[in-house]
Design a protein around this motif. Structure first.
Motif, PDB file in Angstrom:
ATOM      1  N   VAL A  31       0.861  -1.183   0.000  1.00  0.00           N
ATOM      2  CA  VAL A  31       0.000   0.000   0.000  1.00  0.00           C
ATOM      3  C   VAL A  31       0.897   1.232   0.000  1.00  0.00           C
ATOM      4  N   ASN A  32       0.823   2.002  -1.081  1.00  0.00           N
ATOM      5  CA  ASN A  32       1.581   3.244  -1.131  1.00  0.00           C
ATOM      6  C   ASN A  32       0.575   4.386  -1.166  1.00  0.00           C
ATOM      7  N   LEU A  33       0.555   5.166  -0.098  1.00  0.00           N
ATOM      8  CA  LEU A  33      -0.434   6.234   0.048  1.00  0.00           C
ATOM      9  C   LEU A  33      -0.307   7.289  -1.038  1.00  0.00           C
ATOM     10  N   GLN A  34       0.917   7.569  -1.492  1.00  0.00           N
ATOM     11  CA  GLN A  34       1.107   8.539  -2.575  1.00  0.00           C
ATOM     12  C   GLN A  34       0.461   8.037  -3.861  1.00  0.00           C
ATOM     13  N   LYS A  35       0.709   6.776  -4.183  1.00  0.00           N
ATOM     14  CA  LYS A  35       0.143   6.207  -5.410  1.00  0.00           C
ATOM     15  C   LYS A  35      -1.377   6.121  -5.352  1.00  0.00           C
ATOM     16  N   LEU A  36      -1.923   6.068  -4.136  1.00  0.00           N
ATOM     17  CA  LEU A  36      -3.379   6.025  -3.973  1.00  0.00           C
ATOM     18  C   LEU A  36      -3.995   7.423  -4.006  1.00  0.00           C
ATOM     19  N   GLY A  37      -3.149   8.438  -4.157  1.00  0.00           N
ATOM     20  CA  GLY A  37      -3.641   9.803  -4.286  1.00  0.00           C
ATOM     21  C   GLY A  37      -3.698  10.601  -3.002  1.00  0.00           C
ATOM     22  N   TYR A  38      -3.216  10.051  -1.908  1.00  0.00           N
ATOM     23  CA  TYR A  38      -3.208  10.789  -0.646  1.00  0.00           C
ATOM     24  C   TYR A  38      -2.044  11.768  -0.640  1.00  0.00           C
TER      25      TYR A  38
END
Length: 180
Positions: A31-38
């Motif tokens: 889970v990469n929060l940056q890649k998820l748009g956060y």
């Protein structure tokens, strides 16, 4: 020798943690929060900190073994407790870093690349395997099952020390390739 009541009490918890922790780390690692748009700031300052914690763990493990060989059981116990806290802190920081940052690929080539991946893969595999060893060894010690504790510690100690030391080595080998 039979298990003590305290060992029996913690057996299920130890096996549960030994399964849940690696699965949770694997899931969270993906889970990469940056890649998820956060909009999260990468925790790029963490790798040298968690590598240092691995180094500290290695030093404390050696000190703990030295303490018990000198008959200082209380110091041994306290040092092992600190090692367990250090290993837990490492794990939290490692996951937090990978959840907020893009993974850094290893840039070495040739034979050193093979060495890096051998160390990395053995480090990862033993870091999973070591969980029940550390927990059962610890519980045997606090439960007063010293002979069984000592027998298991002879296996646990070199594995835990290897994981701590190779954590530092992996960091040192990949650190030139960090882009921040």
């Amino acid at each position: 020798m039979a298990m003590t009541a305290e060992e029996k009490k913690y057996k299920g918890i130890i096996w549960t943690l030994s399964i849940v922790i690696p699965i949770a780390v694997a899931v969270l690692f993906g889970v990469n929060l940056q890649k998820l748009g956060y909009d999260v700031k990468p925790l790029s300052f963490l790798p040298p900190i968690y590598a240092s914690i691995n180094g500290l763990t290695a030093v404390l493990l050696v000190w703990a073994v030295s303490a018990i060989k000198k008959g200082n059981a209380k110091l041994h116990e306290n040092l092992i407790k600190v090692c367990m806290v250090c290993s837990s802190l490492f794990l939290v920081m490692y996951v937090a870093y990978h959840m907020t940052s893009v993974s850094t690929p290893y840039g070495g080539e040739g034979f050193i690349r093979l060495v890096y991946f051998f160390i990395l893969i053995s480090h990862i595999l033993l870091s999973i395997i070591i969980i029940p060893f550390v927990l059962f060894t610890f519980v045997r010690g606090i439960a007063g099952a010293y002979q069984r504790h000592k027998r298991l510690a002879r296996i646990t100690y070199p594995m835990w020390l290897y994981v701590a030391v190779t954590g530092v080595i992996v960091y040192l080998m990949i650190s030139p390739y960090y882009t921040h």
